[in-house]
Every structure is written in structure tokens, then in C-alpha cells.
Design a protein around this motif. Structure first.
Motif, mmCIF file in Angstrom:
data_model
loop_
_atom_site.group_PDB
_atom_site.id
_atom_site.type_symbol
_atom_site.label_atom_id
_atom_site.label_comp_id
_atom_site.label_asym_id
_atom_site.label_seq_id
_atom_site.Cartn_x
_atom_site.Cartn_y
_atom_site.Cartn_z
ATOM 1 N N ARG A 86 25.094 45.335 6.451
ATOM 2 C CA ARG A 86 25.373 46.615 5.320
ATOM 3 C C ARG A 86 26.411 47.561 6.110
ATOM 4 N NH1 ARG A 86 23.384 51.711 4.592
ATOM 5 N NH2 ARG A 86 23.546 52.241 2.452
ATOM 6 N N LYS A 87 26.396 47.516 7.206
ATOM 7 C CA LYS A 87 27.250 48.327 8.256
ATOM 8 C C LYS A 87 28.630 47.741 7.888
ATOM 9 C CE LYS A 87 28.158 47.303 12.227
ATOM 10 N NZ LYS A 87 29.299 46.500 13.073
ATOM 11 N N ASP A 88 28.585 46.410 7.913
ATOM 12 C CA ASP A 88 30.074 45.670 8.142
ATOM 13 C C ASP A 88 30.785 45.745 6.658
ATOM 14 O OD1 ASP A 88 30.280 44.657 10.792
ATOM 15 O OD2 ASP A 88 29.272 42.987 10.478
ATOM 16 N N THR A 89 29.792 45.448 5.565
ATOM 17 C CA THR A 89 30.418 45.695 4.504
ATOM 18 C C THR A 89 30.880 46.929 4.156
ATOM 19 O OG1 THR A 89 28.489 44.152 3.789
ATOM 20 C CG2 THR A 89 29.474 45.166 1.996
ATOM 21 N N ILE B 242 24.098 59.211 8.346
ATOM 22 C CA ILE B 242 22.769 58.400 7.864
ATOM 23 C C ILE B 242 23.028 57.205 8.118
ATOM 24 C CG2 ILE B 242 21.566 57.434 5.558
ATOM 25 C CD1 ILE B 242 21.085 60.397 4.779
ATOM 26 N N GLU B 243 24.429 56.582 7.591
ATOM 27 C CA GLU B 243 24.692 55.164 7.774
ATOM 28 C C GLU B 243 24.776 54.778 9.345
ATOM 29 O OE1 GLU B 243 27.204 54.872 3.782
ATOM 30 O OE2 GLU B 243 28.218 55.314 5.633
ATOM 31 N N ASN B 244 25.218 55.661 10.221
ATOM 32 C CA ASN B 244 25.441 55.315 11.601
ATOM 33 C C ASN B 244 24.000 55.121 12.233
ATOM 34 O OD1 ASN B 244 28.113 55.252 13.086
ATOM 35 N ND2 ASN B 244 28.730 56.853 11.815
ATOM 36 N N LEU B 245 23.203 56.382 11.801
ATOM 37 C CA LEU B 245 21.887 55.994 12.395
ATOM 38 C C LEU B 245 21.177 55.178 11.865
ATOM 39 C CD1 LEU B 245 21.344 60.274 12.071
ATOM 40 C CD2 LEU B 245 21.225 58.960 14.280
ATOM 41 N N THR B 246 21.006 54.939 10.735
ATOM 42 C CA THR B 246 20.336 53.613 10.222
ATOM 43 C C THR B 246 20.785 52.203 11.015
ATOM 44 O OG1 THR B 246 20.398 54.667 8.042
ATOM 45 C CG2 THR B 246 19.836 52.425 7.995
ATOM 46 N N PHE B 247 22.190 52.258 11.067
ATOM 47 C CA PHE B 247 22.713 50.927 11.867
ATOM 48 C C PHE B 247 22.160 50.853 13.448
ATOM 49 C CE2 PHE B 247 25.665 49.069 14.764
ATOM 50 C CZ PHE B 247 25.594 47.930 14.541
#
Lengths: 428, 249
Positions: free
Chosen positions: A9-12, B99-104
Motif C-alpha cells: 500500500r505504501k509503495d503504491t 496516518i499513512e506513515n504511522l500505519t506503515f
């Protein structure tokens, strides 16, 4: 699994937010396919459908030269324009440039007499062989060296194109020579001119040539510029992700986020596996986008539509292997490169070289024999062979299995080298 | 009965040098940091603070000796769940939102989806990032990025938190908020290991410090005791007294 999913998801997300990267991966190849196919298609049409402008300077006043011009006309390859018979070679050269003509001929003054001389001699010899002629009457003098027909061409023309024009001119001369020979034989034997209908009957071809592409599925799809270019440039686009993927690995290695990743209880292989899945999706999307363009958009802009292979599952497997090879190569570059400049520079140049030796930029049959080994070392060559097996030879997956095996080998070797590199750099 | 204080970090007989030409950096180095401490590492440029931090977090391996976190060797993968790391550089993806950083990073730290959701809500609230939770970090000010950087380091509630200059380049308000938050974490039981050039900040935050130079600890102890022992008024004068006033590269 959750770790892998969040990494994908992060890479996408990172990929989707990199507008320039997306442009490079999708818009550039689309433009490339469009431009190259259009250019090659117009060359194809120039040779096969459009008539080539030809300036004719006839210095011969006799009838045979006129018949030769008619014969050229009947071949249907040329759009002829008769120019003044007084022109010199230099003047004709200038006129070619003025009229943007690619080719011109000068029919020499002795054209008709040369043909006449040859037919008379051949007729006499033939009749003598048949025992129908008095040997004392045989014309013993050797054939005079006849003046050449001069063929001028624009130096920009390719050799293969010139050869086909040369073939057409030679064919027209042979038609005239054959016709004159038959007429001469008839006159000598019957002492009256040959009837027109008989002449037509003798000279008319009874055997026509039918062009058939040797397709494995027995279909009669005619290969065209689209069938050649769409698969070829799709492969090029897939391998060009080295810019984005290789660069992203280097960028991640050099960024602070990588330091933190190394302190977390997750192996970096998860990150690499995620990148492989994400970018495999990208390469398959490239395939879908570029093939869709070939199927549905090309006909709207006057290009031949892409005919899909009958074995769509085979096409999917080959596309996955091509994508896998491209991704493995990009990850390997990203692992060993120290800077983004190294990854981008080496990646881009190496892909262009690999494409050149694989038959994407220059047809493989046109390459020197010494390149045969080099060519087979390029993964792009095996990708191209596999796609051509499906698209041009109309084979199924089992027909191209042999050309996909080197791709599997390439993926395993390159991934192995990458893992060794990662271990040496203490990254896994 | 007196409470037994356990060592959180135990470094014994550690030797490390980057390469043969660089000279010995750490030689037979020993240090113990106890659970619940707020420990500061100070020294001029080239003293070896960042290298020691990298050795303690397993980013680089010592040639000899060992680093143990709560009796687990740092090379043991499990030891990595015990600590959080807040590097000086922003260790995050600037194109992603908090949010995206913390999730990853939460997933990579081994948290479940549900745990991540709970922690994200807590951290965004505490660090005042709720209003910008969905905006790309690249649009943030330096102070906001520092707070996201810190949140990522503590998302998995580590027992030890390594902080490499966590307040560099931020305004007074952000610095105050960060220091207060670190004190709260420490009160909740988290051991803090902190490096900085901000000596006044160190006096406020740390209860024990080590002054080091050229890979050696020059002095180590509680701040008040050290000042008294060396007869200095403050940390800065003690620092200059022990490490000299010459420029460092």
C-alpha cells in the motif's frame, strides 16, 4: 501478511504520487509506440500502397523504350513523370531536388536498338539449334556492349528500398526483352506479325504469387507495423521502469526512513517483495494500456489494429515473465547503485543497449552474425521472441515455452545476485 | 524492600572501528543504562555519539564485545521490538500523510491493524497532529515533521527510546512540547537515551549524562554530582572544561 500488505500500500501510494514517474512509465511508452508505429506504417504504405514518384528522361526515340515505360506503368509501383529528353545527368539531378523526387531514370538512346540486337541474335541462335535456319546465315558478330539505363536515387533511401526499385526496373526490362523475343521468333517462323491476342496469351502470367504469413494457428492475419511495434515497445516500456524502481530503491536506501526500517523487526526482503508485486502490477498495467491502445485507438488514427493472440492465458504468462525480468533487473541495479544518478544513468543506457542488441531497435535478422551470442544474452530478446511467437507466428504458450525458459533463468540469476548484494551490504 | 533497578542497556568490552585507516574508535568500551533512566550522551562533533547510537540500535555491528537490551543481544531480532529510534534526519516518507506513515511503520514494528489504529489516534491527539493527519508530510513545517518523526519512533510503545537530537531546528513551543511528552513517556516507564548539543535542554530532561570524546567516556553520572565534582557552574562550562575549546571537524 499484514506487513506485506501495508508495504504494498505504501509503495503504491508513493508511486501514484510521483507524477513524473507515472509519466515516464505510461505516457512516454505510449508516445513511443504511436510515433514508431506511425513512421513504420507510412514506410510500409509507401512501399506497398502508395506509388513512388519517378522522373523518366527518355533519350531513345524508338518504340521499345515507350513499351518499356508502359511496362513500368503496369507494374503499378511508380507514379511516373516524363521529363525533357534533352536533360543531362546533372540537370536531372537538379530537377530531382526541385521536384522532391526520390528516384529518376535516363533511358539511353541505344535502349531499343540494344534490345533489338539481342532478340535478333537469340532468335537466330535458337532457330539454328532447332535446325530451322541456315548456319551460314547466322549472325556471328558478338553483342555490342549496350549503354546502361541510368538510375538516380536520393541518398536518404534505404538499401532494401533501393533493391525493390531495382528489382522492378529489371523486371520491366525482362518483360520487354521477353516480348520482343517472342515477337521476333514468330515473325521469323511465320513471316507475318504476331496477332495481339496470341502475344497477350504468351506473355500473360499463369502463376500468381499469394503471400501467406506462416502462422502457427493457421490464421491469415497479415503482420503489420502494429503487430511488430506494440509488443516490442511494450517490452521496452517494461524495462524502462528501471528509472523509477531502481531510483526508488536507491532513494530509500539513502533516506532516513531506511535507517529506521533497519532498526525494526522486519526483514528488508519484505520491502523488496512488496516492490516486486507493486511494479509487476505496473508492468501489467503498461501491457493493458499499450495493447488497448493498439486494439481500440490505432484504427481511429489510421493505423492497423493490433490483433491479439488466440492464447490469452499464454499472453498473460509471457507478460508476467517479461515484467518479472524487468523488475528483477531494476531491483538489482537499485541494490548495487550508490546514487540515484548511477541507477538512472546506468539503468537507462543499459536498457537502450539491451534493446538495440535484442531486435527492438533494429530487426534481429538484420544484425551481424557476430551479434548472435550478444543478442541471446539480452532478456529483452527472449521477451521479444516470446511475444512475436504469440503475436506474429500466432502460436500458443507451449509454442513459446522454449523462449520463456531463458527468462525464468534470467530472473533466478539476477534475483540471486541481488540477494548476495543485499547480504554483502548487510541489508538483509 | 528496595526496588532492584534492572539494566536496560548493557554494553561490555565493545570495540569498533569503521575501517583500518580510521584508527580505533571504541576500544574496550563499557556502559550500563538502567531501566527508567533519562540518559544523555553529550560530546563535541566526532566524539562518537552517533556511532554509539548506531551500535546500540544494531545499525552497525561491533568487532568485539556485546550490546544487550534487557538481557537480549542486539543481534537477536526480538530485541528490535524493545526499542524505538528517532533519528536526527526525518525518517519518514514525506509524500505520505502522518496516518499513512504511522500505519506503515507500525506494521513493520509488529503491531496489528487494530493496535495501529488505536495508537495513531492517541499519538495524533497528544502531538497535535489531528488536523493534518491526512496531509502529505512534505507540506509540514520543520516542527510538525519532528513531531511525526517522534510519533513513528514510539508507535509500538518501546521500552527504550533512542533520540538523536530530536529537537534540532524547531521553535521554542515545539521544543517544550516534545520535552514534556518525553518526560511523560519516561514517567510511564520508558527508558530514554538522548543525544543533543542543546545542553540547557539536557539539564531539563536528563537525570544522568555521559560526556564523551574520541570514543571514550570522560565522565558519567548525575548532573548535580558531576557539576559538584568538577566544580563547574553549568553543563556548558563542564563540557568546555573536559573537551577543550578547539574547533572540531
Amino acid at each position: 501478511m499484514f506487513k506485506l500488505w501495508t508495504t504494498i500500500r505504501k509503495d503504491t501510494l508513493l508511486l501514484l504520487r510521483d507524477k513524473v514517474g507515472l509519466l515516464l512509465m505510461f505516457v512516454m511508452p505510449i508516445l513511443l509506440v504511436l510515433v514508431i508505429t506511425t513512421i513504420q506504417n507510412s514506410t510500409f504504405e509507401l512501399v506497398n500502397e502508395n506509388k513512388i514518384p519517378l522522373l523518366v528522361c527518355n533519350k531513345d526515340t524508338a518504340q521499345t523504350s515507350t513499351e518499356f515505360i508502359d511496362a513500368l506503368n503496369q507494374i503499378g509501383m511508380f507514379k511516373m513523370e516524363l521529363v525533357s529528353s534533352d536533360l543531362s545527368a546533372n540537370s536531372l539531378n537538379t530537377l530531382m531536388h526541385d521536384k522532391d523526387a526520390l528516384i529518376a531514370i535516363i533511358i539511353p538512346t541505344t535502349f531499343s536498338s540494344s534490345i533489338q540486337q539481342k532478340t535478333t541474335q537469340v532468335t537466330t541462335n535458337a532457330l539454328q539449334q532447332f535446325g530451322l535456319n541456315d548456319s551460314t546465315k547466322v549472325h556471328k558478330t558478338p553483342l555490342e556492349k549496350s549503354e546502361s539505363l541510368l538510375f538516380f536515387y536520393n541518398p536518404v533511401l534505404q538499401q532494401s528500398f533501393l533493391q525493390s526499385i531495382n528489382g522492378a526496373l529489371t523486371s520491366a526490362i525482362q518483360i520487354i526483352e521477353g516480348k520482343k523475343l517472342v515477337q521476333q521468333l514468330y515473325v521469323t517462323l511465320n513471316e507475318k506479325p504476331m496477332p495481339q491476342n496470341l502475344q497477350m496469351e504468351i506473355l500473360q502470367k499463369n502463376i500468381s504469387i499469394e503471400e501467406i504469413a506462416a502462422a502457427k494457428d493457421g490464421s491469415k492475419t497479415i503482420p503489420n507495423a502494429t503487430q511488430h511495434n506494440v509488443p516490442a515497445w511494450t517490452i521496452f516500456a517494461m524495462f524502462f521502469i528501471v528509472i523509477s524502481l531502481g531510483g526508488s530503491i536507491v532513494q530509500e536506501k539513502r533516506s532516513g526512513s531506511f535507517v529506521r526500517l533497519k532498526t525494526l523487526p522486519t526483514n528488508y526482503l519484505v520491502a523488496l517483495f512488496s516492490k516486486q508485486i507493486t511494479y509487476l502490477a505496473v508492468t501489467l498495467s503498461q501491457v493493458v494500456v499499450i495493447f488497448s491502445l493498439g486494439i481500440w485507438i490505432f484504427p481511429f488514427i489510421g493505423l492497423p489494429a493490433l490483433n491479439m493472440p488466440s492464447d490469452l492465458l499464454g499472453l498473460f504468462i509471457v507478460s508476467v515473465l517479461c515484467g518479472g525480468a524487468a523488475i528483477s533487473y531494476a531491483i538489482c541495479i537499485g541494490t548495487f547503485a550508490q546514487t540515484q544518478e548511477q541507477a538512472n544513468g546506468f539503468g537507462a543506457v543499459s536498457i537502450v543497449i539491451l534493446a538495440a542488441v535484442s531486435g527492438i531497435l533494429v530487426p534481429s535478422f538484420a544484425m551481424p552474425q557476430s551479434f548472435a551470442v550478444v543478442m541471446k544474452m539480452s532478456p529483452l530478446y527472449w521477451c521479444l521472441e516470446s511475444y512475436y511467437g504469440l503475436f506474429l507466428e500466432r502460436g500458443n504458450f507451449w509454442d513459446v515455452l522454449e523462449t520463456t525458459l531463458p527468462l525464468v533463468g534470467f530472473i533466478i540469476i539476477i534475483q540471486g545476485i541481488t540477494i548476495i548484494g543485499l547480504k554483502k551490504k548487510n541489508l538483509i | 524492600m528496595a526496588e532492584i533497578i534492572k539494566p536496560a542497556i548493557h554494553i561490555s568490552n565493545l570495540s569498533f572501528q569503521y575501517n583500518e585507516n580510521s584508527g580505533v574508535y571504541f576500544n574496550d568500551f563499557n556502559l550500563t543504562i538502567f531501566e527508567g533512566e533519562r540518559f544523555g550522551l553529550f560530546g563535541p562533533n566526532g566524539a562518537g555519539k552517533s556511532t554509539l547510537m548506531s551500535l546500540m540500535t544494531g545499525l552497525i555491528k561491533p568487532q568485539t564485545g556485546s550490546v544487550d537490551l534487557f538481557n537480549q543481544h542486539i543481534t537477536n531480532k526480538q530485541s528490535r521490538t524493545l526499542f524505538g529510534y528517532v533519528p536526527q534526519d526525518f525518517s519518514l516518507y514525506e509524500e505520505l500523510s502522518p496516518i499513512e506513515n504511522l500505519t506503515f511503520f507500525g506494521a513493520w514494528a509488529g503491531l496489528s491493524k487494530k493496535e495501529i489504529q488505536v495508537r495513531i489516534h492517541e499519538l495524533l491527539e497528544i502531538l497535535g497532529l489531528m488536523d493534518v493527519k491526512n496531509k502529505a508530510v512534505k507540506t509540514f513545517s520543520g516542527g510538525m515533521k519532528r513531531r511525526v518523526n517522534l510519533a513513528i519512533g514510539v508507535i509500538h510503545k518501546p521500552k527504550i527510546l533512542f533520540l538523536d537530537e530530536p529537537t534540532v531546528g524547531v521553535d521554542i513551543q515545539t521544543r517544550h512540547a516534545i520535552i514534556e511528552y518525553l518526560k511523560q513517556l519516561n514517567e510511564a516507564g520508558m527508558t530514554l537515551v538522548y543525544t543533543s548539543h542543546q545542553l540547557t535542554e539536557a539539564e531539563d530532561l536528563c537525570n544522568r549524562i555521559a560526556l564523551m570524546d574520541h570514543g571514550k567516556i570522560l565522565t558519567c553520572g548525575e548532573i548535580a554530582t558531576l557539576l559538584q565534582t568538577h566544580n563547574e557552574e553549568n553543563l556548558e562550562s563542564l563540557f568546555l572544561h573536559l573537551t577543550g575549546k578547539e574547533y572540531r571537524n
